[in-house]
Scaffold this active site. Structure first.
Site, PDB file in Angstrom:
ATOM      1  N   ASP A  93       0.675  -1.555   0.235  1.00 11.71           N
ATOM      2  CA  ASP A  93       0.142  -0.187  -0.170  1.00 11.71           C
ATOM      3  C   ASP A  93       0.762   1.826   0.757  1.00 11.71           C
ATOM      4  OD1 ASP A  93      -1.813   2.054   0.352  1.00 11.71           O
ATOM      5  OD2 ASP A  93      -2.636   1.245   2.144  1.00 11.71           O
ATOM      6  N   SER A  94       0.575   2.379  -1.121  1.00 15.45           N
ATOM      7  CA  SER A  94       1.352   3.827  -1.033  1.00 15.45           C
ATOM      8  C   SER A  94       1.564   4.042   0.864  1.00 15.45           C
ATOM      9  CB  SER A  94       0.529   4.102  -1.969  1.00 15.45           C
ATOM     10  OG  SER A  94      -0.176   5.549  -1.027  1.00 15.45           O
ATOM     11  N   GLY A  95       0.600   3.822   1.446  1.00 19.95           N
ATOM     12  CA  GLY A  95       0.978   4.666   2.423  1.00 19.95           C
ATOM     13  C   GLY A  95       0.049   6.373   2.619  1.00 19.95           C
ATOM     14  N   GLN A 190     -11.026   6.242  -6.146  1.00 13.32           N
ATOM     15  CA  GLN A 190     -11.363   7.140  -5.124  1.00 13.32           C
ATOM     16  C   GLN A 190     -13.314   8.140  -5.030  1.00 13.32           C
ATOM     17  OE1 GLN A 190     -10.600   7.354  -1.560  1.00 13.32           O
ATOM     18  NE2 GLN A 190      -8.794   6.464  -1.998  1.00 13.32           N
ATOM     19  N   ASP A 267      -7.532  -7.174   1.451  1.00  6.71           N
ATOM     20  CA  ASP A 267      -6.898  -7.183   2.461  1.00  6.71           C
ATOM     21  C   ASP A 267      -7.396  -7.112   3.746  1.00  6.71           C
ATOM     22  OD1 ASP A 267      -5.203  -4.399   3.451  1.00  6.71           O
ATOM     23  OD2 ASP A 267      -6.548  -4.359   1.736  1.00  6.71           O
ATOM     24  N   CYS A 305     -12.846 -26.654  11.726  1.00  3.50           N
ATOM     25  CA  CYS A 305     -12.004 -26.637  11.070  1.00  3.50           C
ATOM     26  C   CYS A 305     -11.060 -27.941  11.394  1.00  3.50           C
ATOM     27  CB  CYS A 305     -11.636 -25.607  12.403  1.00  3.50           C
ATOM     28  SG  CYS A 305     -10.108 -24.376  11.365  1.00  3.50           S
ATOM     29  N   CYS A 307      -7.569 -26.246  10.521  1.00  4.18           N
ATOM     30  CA  CYS A 307      -6.193 -25.531  10.717  1.00  4.18           C
ATOM     31  C   CYS A 307      -5.414 -26.249  12.496  1.00  4.18           C
ATOM     32  CB  CYS A 307      -6.205 -24.314  11.344  1.00  4.18           C
ATOM     33  SG  CYS A 307      -6.885 -23.955  13.244  1.00  4.18           S
ATOM     34  N   CYS A 310      -6.942 -25.975  16.012  1.00  4.01           N
ATOM     35  CA  CYS A 310      -8.087 -26.779  15.707  1.00  4.01           C
ATOM     36  C   CYS A 310      -7.415 -28.126  16.179  1.00  4.01           C
ATOM     37  CB  CYS A 310      -9.484 -26.484  15.172  1.00  4.01           C
ATOM     38  SG  CYS A 310     -10.510 -23.902  15.166  1.00  4.01           S
ATOM     39  N   HIS A 336      -6.030 -19.391  13.555  1.00  2.00           N
ATOM     40  CA  HIS A 336      -7.165 -19.746  12.579  1.00  2.00           C
ATOM     41  C   HIS A 336      -7.798 -18.968  12.344  1.00  2.00           C
ATOM     42  CE1 HIS A 336     -11.267 -21.562  13.686  1.00  2.00           C
ATOM     43  NE2 HIS A 336     -11.135 -20.294  13.543  1.00  2.00           N
TER      44      HIS A 336
END
Length: 377
Positions: A93-95, A190, A267, A305, A307, A310, A336
């Site tokens: 991400d550009s910040g 935007q 994200d 689950c 994972c 779990c 998890h």
């Protein structure tokens, strides 16, 4: 070209896209969720564990790495991939979002943004050109144009001015980008919560022919139905042959409803952030493991689950670790939650392949305890 997008299938039930993003560090199957490693690490989780979870791409943040340790140190280390020992794709991400969140500590000008370092108060400056310099040094596969993220709510005239500045900054980013052959630069649409400004932003940015497009300025406090309305007016204007990335969104319901509206990449810090206070996502809804009722519950966190957490540890043990502020507890809840969202996206991709994403979404909502008006996760 640094990356290419391959459209494999469109879901007949919803119009959602199944695709692949080809990058210098591997292929990303989409729709996908990207774990956030803000400071060149996904908090408490190793790169090896992320691979076990089958995270295809992770996100790091330009602002934070600019402040510490500094992009020149990362460049000297051989770039972000070598610095953090991650050989799969990375997006930075550009910040812009971080800088604009420092509302009391920054000053926006046409040239760029003056702000104070959140660590020590030192004056700093990021312009579109500086954002490109930093990201070129970091060396991610995908980098983001420097933008201004308008708050919610915000007046129309302010958002229009902000959006138009973002377009001008995007042009400057394109001109300053030194490594287009091996780093793809995405523009960020935007326009706040105003449909006409979203359309204007999308139209102007797509005319500049970026390799991919992000949708920014959403999930900033607005109601979910308003976010979806903005998506519905924006996504159809984005090129079908390029990736579409909805920034900062990671609740299960928004991942599903975003994919249905044609988004390829997501994200969010949500799964790792809530894990640190003992909040987990399970197949039957949100579970706060620190609650007293789990003190003698020796079953798995989520019986459905598979994972590491779990498979090996009980709710009672997890509650003990979280209550005792043990790092291992945070690692286990983080593993998890990341597994839960990555597995959800695998299910989304399969449902698109099978032309049943709407059925998949509705069944998930019923089981997870969500309804159409739910504002949480």
């Amino acid at each position: 070209m640094a990356i290419t997008y391959e459209l494999l299938k469109t879901c007949k039930q919803t119009g959602a896209r199944l695709g692949r993003v080809h990058t210098p560090h591997g292929v990303i199957e989409t729709p996908t969720f990207m774990p956030v490693g803000t400071q060149a690490t996904v908090k408490t989780v190793s790169p090896e564990e992320l691979k076990t979870l089958d995270a295809q791409i992770i996100l790091s943040n330009t602002y934070h790495l600019f402040v510490r340790p500094g992009h020149e140190i990362v460049r000297k280390a051989g770039g972000l991939h070598k610095f953090m020992n991650w050989d799969r794709p990375i997006l930075t991400d550009s910040g812009g979002f971080q800088v604009f969140s420092l509302s009391e500590m920054r000053k926006i000008k046409e040239e760029g943004v003056e702000f104070r370092n959140h660590l020590n108060g030192d004056k700093m400056f990021i312009s579109p050109e500086k954002a490109m310099e930093i990201q070129n040094a970091l060396g991610p596969d995908i980098m983001m144009a420097f933008d201004e993220c308008a708050p919610y709510p915000a007046e129309y005239d302010y958002v229009k001015q902000s959006m138009e500045r973002t377009t001008r900054w995007a042009e400057r980013c394109l001109a300053a980008h030194a490594r287009p052959h091996d780093q793809a630069l995405f523009a960020i649409v935007q326009g706040g919560m105003y449909e006409d400004l979203r359309r204007q932003s999308a139209t102007e940015l797509t005319s500049l022919d970026f390799p991919g497009y992000a949708i920014g300025g959403l999930s900033v406090g607005e109601p979910k139905d308003l976010m979806y309305r903005m998506l519905e007016c924006t996504v159809p204007l984005l090129p079908a042959n390029k990736p579409r990335y909805l920034m900062g969104v990671g609740s299960p319901d928004a991942l599903l409803d975003g994919a249905i509206r044609g988004v390829d990449m997501f994200d969010c810090v949500l799964p790792t952030r809530i894990a640190r206070n003992g909040t987990t996502m399970t197949s039957s809804g949100r579970l706060v493991i620190r609650n007293a009722k789990f003190a003698e519950d020796f079953g798995p966190l989520d019986p459905e689950c598979s994972c590491y957490t779990c498979t090996n540890y009980s709710r009672a043990y997890l509650r003990h670790l979280i209550k005792a502020d043990e790092t291992f507890g945070i690692r286990l809840t983080t593993i998890h939650n990341l597994h839960f969202l990555l597995e959800l996206m695998r299910g989304v991709r399969q449902a698109i392949m099978d032309d049943r994403l709407l059925d998949f979404r509705n069944a998930f909502f019923d089981k997870y305890g969500l309804n159409e008006n739910d504002k949480g996760f």
